[in-house]
Write a protein that holds these residues in place. Structure first.
Motif: not given
Ligand code: G4P
Length: 578
Positions: A511-535
């Protein structure tokens, strides 16, 4: 005249009787003359706050931090004998036995706190780990101080670790006092060292003392503000720091006995004064200018001047920015009656016989009294703080009362984490205690697979303590560890074995680095989490973290998900909103 605005408030406005005891310079004296409000009667809290000086010593390893710490404690009467702190550093002293790694390496990986009295002041000296691998820990300690003493080796000048530490101090405009050490050796030209400090550290230097000669021909220092010469005599025997002082004619007498050194000092002082580098308290308090002292820590020379500068010039506890219960920002003034403060460090298992865990807590306002009830901001629960301890050179004892600037140790069983705020009444969050995105990642593999429960417990506890960052991947049960320096892994490996009986092997994770992720739209963040769950993973506080294999991978994710915010730091004790 303004007495040095810090955080929007002048030093005099906050400190009853804040005064300058030894500076004779008229301009400085007029800058420090008490304002009418200061002489008005003040309450006990204000009086106590005015007496506090809380600082850290920062330096590159080997510049003389341990030596100076010891001498300050010696002069402050906190230790009777030179060698106590040094012995602790090299691991010969029992109090540091809790961390074997410290012994083996001969470096201090754990910060500690020492309180002692000097004059009418209560001084809190916070030790910072010298090793660069512990920059996160050092950073947290520096959030808890009001000033710093920077030790520079006169032969080496500005070194790498000093640069990093100064950057951290700059983030909060911490006032810095500079001690140029080891003048009893053949060192660099003092003007050159000052130029280097100004150029590299981007801070103006105001020499307060100036050396006369160096090495075997080190005669002493000329005090630019007092117009006197302090004679150097090698040796550690004068624990009271008394030195021979020369005035007027006696100073001129030096011209005959050591003409070359004397002339050089006169010429250099003229240059320095001609360049307008005189001391201004305002600029020092704003972190723009540093008063500079020359000396030799090992010979007790120049040490008392540093203590005096701390008392006379270093600020007492200052207002701190906080966020109130309704999200509004406000400045908490140290003389406010309600007790508040924050945890900046956790140290677990200090004594292997009593698995204790101590939270180092910086008091920011009000008064601590044993048995007081406070509100724990993160959990919302009430807590009784019964047996807080105060740290003195070699021991800890029960704290009877504490005020802003003091550091108290609170025993707990894991309820307190770094960044946690305790307060009386108002629910507050203090700003400015961040986690940094780690650069190094490992996975812990067990030699004995049956110990996985102990491994997880150990890693979680060490993660909460801040020894290492721990991430739980969304799709994998093996915890990931993140660090800013390799030595952190070694410490964790060692402590897992010593304190939790777990023999684990650390493998580098790709792993190269880490970033904390947030989004104003909870549904959009959930979509991101589903798509990127491996990472994705969660940190100790449950925040979502994106783990990037490489730079390109991170850049692509940011491009593809523009509404998701990627943060390289996050505040301690804060759960990021979705
Ligand atoms: P650190 O905590 O910043 O790492 O430095 P420390 O105080 O341990 O000092 C590093 C070395 O520099 C030590 O020598 C110490 O004695 C020496 N030192 C400190 N101040 C002075 C000074 O004013 N003049 C001179 N000449 N030396 C100084 P060491 O050989 O590493 O350790 P030790 O055998 O003396 O304990």
């Amino acid at each position: 005249m303004d007495g040095g605005a810090v955080g929007g408030l002048s030093a005099q406005a906050l400190i009853p009787g804040y005064h300058c005891a030894f500076v004779r310079s008229e301009s400085v004296l007029s800058a420090l003359a008490p304002t009418p409000e200061v002489v008005a009667p003040v309450g006990n809290i204000a009086r106590q706050v005015g007496r506090r000086r809380t600082f850290a010593i920062i330096s590159h390893p080997d510049a003389g931090k341990t030596t100076l710490t010891e001498k300050l404690l010696l002069f402050g009467g906190a230790i009777q004998m030179a060698g106590t702190v040094k012995a602790r550093k090299s691991g010969r002293h029992a109090t540091s036995d809790w961390l074997e790694v410290e012994k083996q390496r001969g470096i201090s990986v754990a910060s500690s706190v020492m309180q002692f009295g000097y004059g009418d002041c209560v001084i809190n000296l916070l030790d910072t780990p010298g090793h660069q691998d512990f920059s996160e820990d050092t950073y947290r300690v520096l959030t808890a101080v009001d000033a710093a003493v920077m030790v520079v080796d006169a032969a080496k000048g500005v070194e790498e670790q000093t640069i990093k530490l100064l950057e951290v101090c700059r983030l909060r405009n911490t006032p810095i006092i500079t001690f140029i050490n080891k003048m009893d050796r053949e060192v660099r030209d003092p003007l050159e060292v000052l130029d280097e400090i100004e150029a590299v550290l981007k801070i103006h230097c105001a020499p307060v003392t100036w050396p006369i000669g160096m090495g075997k021909r080190f005669i002493g220092v000329y005090h630019l503000l007092k117009d006197e010469v302090q004679r150097f005599t090698p040796g550690e025997e004068r624990a009271d720091g008394d030195v021979e002082i020369l005035h007027g004619e006696e100073i001129e007498g030096l011209r005959a006995s050591c003409p070359q050194e004397f002339e050089q000092m006169r010429n250099e002082c003229e240059l320095v004064q001609g360049a307008g580098a005189s001391f201004h308290l305002d600029d020092f308090l704003k972190g723009k200018q540093t008063p500079v002292f020359f000396g030799s820590g090992i010979n007790n020379f120049g040490v008392r001047e540093i203590l005096q500068a701390l008392i006379d010039w270093a600020p007492p506890p200052q207002p701190r920015e906080a966020i109130g219960a309704n999200g509004e920002s406000r400045s908490v003034v140290p003389t406010e009656p309600n007790f508040t403060g924050f945890v900046f460090k956790i140290q677990a298992n200090m004594d292997p016989n009593h698995r204790d865990r101590i939270a180092f807590f910086r008091v920011c306002s009000g008064q601590y009294t044993p048995g007081m009830k406070v509100r724990h901001r993160r959990t919302g629960k009430e807590m009784k703080v019964a047996n807080a301890v105060v740290f003195m050179a070699n021991e800890r004892s029960r704290m009877e009362e504490a005020y802003a600037g003091d550091i108290i140790g609170i025993h707990n069983h894991g309820q307190l984490q770094i960044g946690d705020v305790l307060s009386e009444g108002e629910m507050l969050t203090y700003k400015g205690i961040p986690y940094f995105a780690p650069d190094l990642f490992s996975r812990a593999r067990l030699r004995d697979p049956l110990k996985s429960k102990q491994l997880n417990k150990g890693l979680r506890e060490l993660g909460e303590e801040g020894a290492i960052q721990v991430f739980a991947p969304l799709v994998d049960s093996i915890l990931l560890l993140g660090a800013v320096g390799q030595l952190q892994f070694e410490v964790v490996e060692h402590r897992l074995k010593a304190e939790y009986g777990v023999d684990a092997l650390f493998e580098r994770a790709g792993i190269h680095t880490a970033r904390w992720v947030t989004c104003d739209d909870a549904a959009h963040l959930a979509e991101f989490a589903r798509a990127q769950q491996q990472r994705l993973a969660r940190d100790v506080d449950g925040n979502l973290v994106y783990l990037a294999d490489n730079r390109v991978n991170l850049a692509l994710a940011m491009e593809r998900w523009p509404r998701v915010k990627f943060h390289d730091t996050r505040e301690h004790g804060q759960t990021l909103s979705s």
